[in-house]
Design a protein around this motif. Structure first.
Motif, PDB file in Angstrom:
ATOM      1  N   PRO A 109      39.737  79.161 -65.719  1.00 35.32           N
ATOM      2  CA  PRO A 109      38.762  78.674 -66.712  1.00 35.32           C
ATOM      3  C   PRO A 109      38.470  79.698 -67.810  1.00 35.32           C
ATOM      4  O   PRO A 109      38.228  79.332 -68.964  1.00 35.32           O
ATOM      5  N   VAL A 110      38.517  80.974 -67.434  1.00 35.15           N
ATOM      6  CA  VAL A 110      38.295  82.037 -68.419  1.00 35.15           C
ATOM      7  C   VAL A 110      39.409  82.059 -69.456  1.00 35.15           C
ATOM      8  O   VAL A 110      39.170  82.174 -70.664  1.00 35.15           O
ATOM      9  N   LEU A 111      40.652  81.918 -68.997  1.00 31.89           N
ATOM     10  CA  LEU A 111      41.781  81.912 -69.924  1.00 31.89           C
ATOM     11  C   LEU A 111      41.735  80.691 -70.839  1.00 31.89           C
ATOM     12  O   LEU A 111      42.097  80.773 -72.022  1.00 31.89           O
ATOM     13  N   ALA A 112      41.283  79.557 -70.303  1.00 34.65           N
ATOM     14  CA  ALA A 112      41.164  78.350 -71.128  1.00 34.65           C
ATOM     15  C   ALA A 112      40.130  78.554 -72.226  1.00 34.65           C
ATOM     16  O   ALA A 112      40.347  78.162 -73.389  1.00 34.65           O
ATOM     17  N   GLU A 113      39.014  79.186 -71.876  1.00 30.45           N
ATOM     18  CA  GLU A 113      37.966  79.446 -72.870  1.00 30.45           C
ATOM     19  C   GLU A 113      38.425  80.487 -73.885  1.00 30.45           C
ATOM     20  O   GLU A 113      38.147  80.380 -75.083  1.00 30.45           O
ATOM     21  N   TYR A 114      39.136  81.494 -73.401  1.00 33.34           N
ATOM     22  CA  TYR A 114      39.637  82.540 -74.302  1.00 33.34           C
ATOM     23  C   TYR A 114      40.631  81.957 -75.302  1.00 33.34           C
ATOM     24  O   TYR A 114      40.648  82.354 -76.469  1.00 33.34           O
ATOM     25  N   ALA A 115      41.440  81.004 -74.867  1.00 36.82           N
ATOM     26  CA  ALA A 115      42.421  80.379 -75.763  1.00 36.82           C
ATOM     27  C   ALA A 115      41.732  79.656 -76.910  1.00 36.82           C
ATOM     28  O   ALA A 115      42.245  79.617 -78.033  1.00 36.82           O
ATOM     29  N   LYS A 116      40.555  79.096 -76.639  1.00 37.72           N
ATOM     30  CA  LYS A 116      39.804  78.430 -77.715  1.00 37.72           C
ATOM     31  C   LYS A 116      39.266  79.444 -78.724  1.00 37.72           C
ATOM     32  O   LYS A 116      39.241  79.185 -79.922  1.00 37.72           O
ATOM     33  N   GLU A 117      38.845  80.590 -78.218  1.00 35.75           N
ATOM     34  CA  GLU A 117      38.265  81.624 -79.084  1.00 35.75           C
ATOM     35  C   GLU A 117      39.333  82.378 -79.876  1.00 35.75           C
ATOM     36  O   GLU A 117      39.101  82.781 -81.017  1.00 35.75           O
ATOM     37  N   HIS A 118      40.488  82.603 -79.243  1.00 36.08           N
ATOM     38  CA  HIS A 118      41.494  83.490 -79.829  1.00 36.08           C
ATOM     39  C   HIS A 118      42.874  82.848 -79.760  1.00 36.08           C
ATOM     40  O   HIS A 118      43.736  83.283 -78.977  1.00 36.08           O
ATOM     41  N   SER A 119      43.087  81.876 -80.573  1.00 33.11           N
ATOM     42  CA  SER A 119      44.399  81.219 -80.597  1.00 33.11           C
ATOM     43  C   SER A 119      45.489  82.143 -81.124  1.00 33.11           C
ATOM     44  O   SER A 119      46.679  81.888 -80.926  1.00 33.11           O
ATOM     45  N   GLU A 120      45.068  83.248 -81.788  1.00 33.60           N
ATOM     46  CA  GLU A 120      46.066  84.179 -82.331  1.00 33.60           C
ATOM     47  C   GLU A 120      46.660  85.073 -81.243  1.00 33.60           C
ATOM     48  O   GLU A 120      47.603  85.814 -81.487  1.00 33.60           O
ATOM     49  N   HIS A 121      46.105  85.017 -80.034  1.00 32.96           N
ATOM     50  CA  HIS A 121      46.605  85.831 -78.931  1.00 32.96           C
ATOM     51  C   HIS A 121      47.021  84.943 -77.759  1.00 32.96           C
ATOM     52  O   HIS A 121      46.339  84.891 -76.736  1.00 32.96           O
ATOM     53  N   PRO A 122      48.120  84.213 -77.857  1.00 34.99           N
ATOM     54  CA  PRO A 122      48.568  83.419 -76.710  1.00 34.99           C
ATOM     55  C   PRO A 122      48.870  84.324 -75.523  1.00 34.99           C
ATOM     56  O   PRO A 122      49.384  85.429 -75.689  1.00 34.99           O
ATOM     57  N   ILE A 123      48.497  83.856 -74.326  1.00 37.90           N
ATOM     58  CA  ILE A 123      48.647  84.672 -73.118  1.00 37.90           C
ATOM     59  C   ILE A 123      49.693  84.068 -72.191  1.00 37.90           C
ATOM     60  O   ILE A 123      49.690  82.875 -71.923  1.00 37.90           O
ATOM     61  N   ALA A 284      40.942  95.448 -76.821  1.00 39.61           N
ATOM     62  CA  ALA A 284      39.934  94.427 -77.141  1.00 39.61           C
ATOM     63  C   ALA A 284      40.130  93.172 -76.301  1.00 39.61           C
ATOM     64  O   ALA A 284      39.154  92.545 -75.866  1.00 39.61           O
ATOM     65  N   VAL A 285      41.385  92.801 -76.051  1.00 34.16           N
ATOM     66  CA  VAL A 285      41.669  91.618 -75.237  1.00 34.16           C
ATOM     67  C   VAL A 285      41.208  91.861 -73.795  1.00 34.16           C
ATOM     68  O   VAL A 285      40.548  91.010 -73.188  1.00 34.16           O
ATOM     69  N   ALA A 286      41.532  93.016 -73.239  1.00 35.74           N
ATOM     70  CA  ALA A 286      41.135  93.344 -71.869  1.00 35.74           C
ATOM     71  C   ALA A 286      39.622  93.360 -71.726  1.00 35.74           C
ATOM     72  O   ALA A 286      39.067  92.830 -70.751  1.00 35.74           O
ATOM     73  N   LYS A 287      38.954  93.957 -72.695  1.00 37.23           N
ATOM     74  CA  LYS A 287      37.484  94.045 -72.651  1.00 37.23           C
ATOM     75  C   LYS A 287      36.855  92.664 -72.690  1.00 37.23           C
ATOM     76  O   LYS A 287      35.934  92.360 -71.916  1.00 37.23           O
ATOM     77  N   ARG A 288      37.336  91.791 -73.565  1.00 40.67           N
ATOM     78  CA  ARG A 288      36.751  90.455 -73.685  1.00 40.67           C
ATOM     79  C   ARG A 288      37.007  89.623 -72.432  1.00 40.67           C
ATOM     80  O   ARG A 288      36.105  88.934 -71.927  1.00 40.67           O
ATOM     81  N   LEU A 289      38.210  89.682 -71.888  1.00 40.01           N
ATOM     82  CA  LEU A 289      38.524  88.941 -70.670  1.00 40.01           C
ATOM     83  C   LEU A 289      37.666  89.432 -69.505  1.00 40.01           C
ATOM     84  O   LEU A 289      37.211  88.627 -68.677  1.00 40.01           O
ATOM     85  N   ALA A 290      37.443  90.732 -69.432  1.00 37.39           N
ATOM     86  CA  ALA A 290      36.601  91.281 -68.368  1.00 37.39           C
ATOM     87  C   ALA A 290      35.170  90.773 -68.484  1.00 37.39           C
ATOM     88  O   ALA A 290      34.545  90.411 -67.484  1.00 37.39           O
ATOM     89  N   GLU A 291      34.649  90.734 -69.706  1.00 37.54           N
ATOM     90  CA  GLU A 291      33.286  90.223 -69.920  1.00 37.54           C
ATOM     91  C   GLU A 291      33.180  88.759 -69.490  1.00 37.54           C
ATOM     92  O   GLU A 291      32.202  88.368 -68.841  1.00 37.54           O
ATOM     93  N   MET A 292      34.175  87.970 -69.842  1.00 34.55           N
ATOM     94  CA  MET A 292      34.142  86.559 -69.531  1.00 34.55           C
ATOM     95  C   MET A 292      34.282  86.304 -68.026  1.00 34.55           C
ATOM     96  O   MET A 292      33.579  85.456 -67.462  1.00 34.55           O
TER      97      MET A 292
END
Length: 297
Positions: A109-123, A284-292
């Motif tokens: 669910p975190v990755l799904a939410e992150y994809a909405k926020e940051h489409s410029e960083h596909p995971i 920045a990606v690692a930090k945001r994913l950790a927060e989420m």
């Protein structure tokens, strides 16, 4: 006059040597000399001269150097910045994730939410055991990893690690074990049991951590190795034995196991589930994913 000729002139002027400039530029001395002579012919006046094998600028060369050198450096800085931004925009981030079901279920669910926020960083996800993620990192197959803080590469800088949660330790034993319902639980009562431990193929530190815990209690454990928490769980369903591990890794689907929480040793830092950035650009990606993910735990 070309941009390449100007760059050659600047590098020769800084290094006072055509040889050293050619080495820095990864070209031949003949190529540098040819371009400088061609530029001087086009301009109609000399820019450099050789004084006892040392290159010096003429007065005209000095004047043009003062104009061209700052322009060249500003352009190089701008090109580098633009290149870095373009590398990050639209570049796929390769994320190594622990293969455990409980970890993946909380992460998705975190990755799904992150994809909405940051489409410029596909995971892109690559799963594996702690040992496999360690090897993926060493082989440059992943950019980030979600793993245990005790299983990260030795050269990882502290500021590139973002903890999510402390992993809860437990003694895992069959429900019909003689001390399963003993109050209070005494770890020393397990000294005659066989300890089921993850092998080094699965974890770099599991064996050492369990042995250290047992030795601190005053005994040397008898050990049987396994390649996954699931295989330990199945073994304990049918045999006498005990394991020491993280509660979240065991499902206990059959209800035949008992998990008794135990504390970390006083001198041992608790193991944490953590995001680790293997490159500065992905911090920045690692930090945001950790927060989420922390908000979901």
């Amino acid at each position: 006059m070309t941009f390449l000729q100007v760059r050659y002139f600047i590098e020769v002027s800084i290094r006072k040597s055509i040889t050293r400039a050619a080495e820095y530029l990864y070209v031949s001395e003949q190529a540098v000399s040819k371009q400088l002579k061609s530029m001087e012919r086009e301009l109609g006046f000399p820019l450099i001269y050789v004084n006892k094998r040392r290159v010096e600028m003429t007065s005209a060369g000095e004047e043009l150097f003062q104009i061209w050198e700052p322009m060249l450096r500003r352009m190089d800085t701008a090109l580098l910045r633009i290149q870095q931004e373009n590398d990050q925009m639209g570049s796929t981030v390769r994320l190594g994730v622990l293969e455990y079901e409980n970890v993946i279920n909380k992460l998705m669910p975190v990755l799904a939410e992150y994809a909405k926020e940051h489409s410029e960083h596909p995971i892109e996800i690559l799963t594996g055991s702690p040992r496999q993620l360690y090897d993926y990192a060493g082989n440059d197959e992943i950019d980030l990893m979600l793993t245990f803080s005790t299983e990260i590469p030795d050269n990882t800088m502290h500021e590139m690690l973002y903890p999510v949660s402390v992993m809860k330790l437990a003694a895992i034993l069959p429900k019909d074990h003689p001390i399963a319902d003993k109050e209070p639980f005494d770890f020393m009562d397990l000294r005659d049991d066989t300890f089921c431990i993850l092998s080094s193929n699965h974890s770099l530190v599991a064996q050492d951590s369990v042995c250290r815990h047992c030795r601190s209690m005053g005994f040397e454990p008898k050990i049987k190795f396994f390649n996954s928490p699931e295989s330990i769980e199945v073994f304990l369903m049918h045999h006498t034995g005990v394991s020491v591990g993280f509660m979240d890794l065991f499902h206990n689907h059959s209800g035949s196991l008992k998990m008794i929480p135990i504390d970390y040793l006083l001198h041992v830092n608790p193991t944490r589930l953590a995001f680790v950035s293997l490159e500065q650009k992905n911090v920045a990606v690692a930090k945001r994913l950790a927060e989420m993910l922390k908000a979901e735990m």
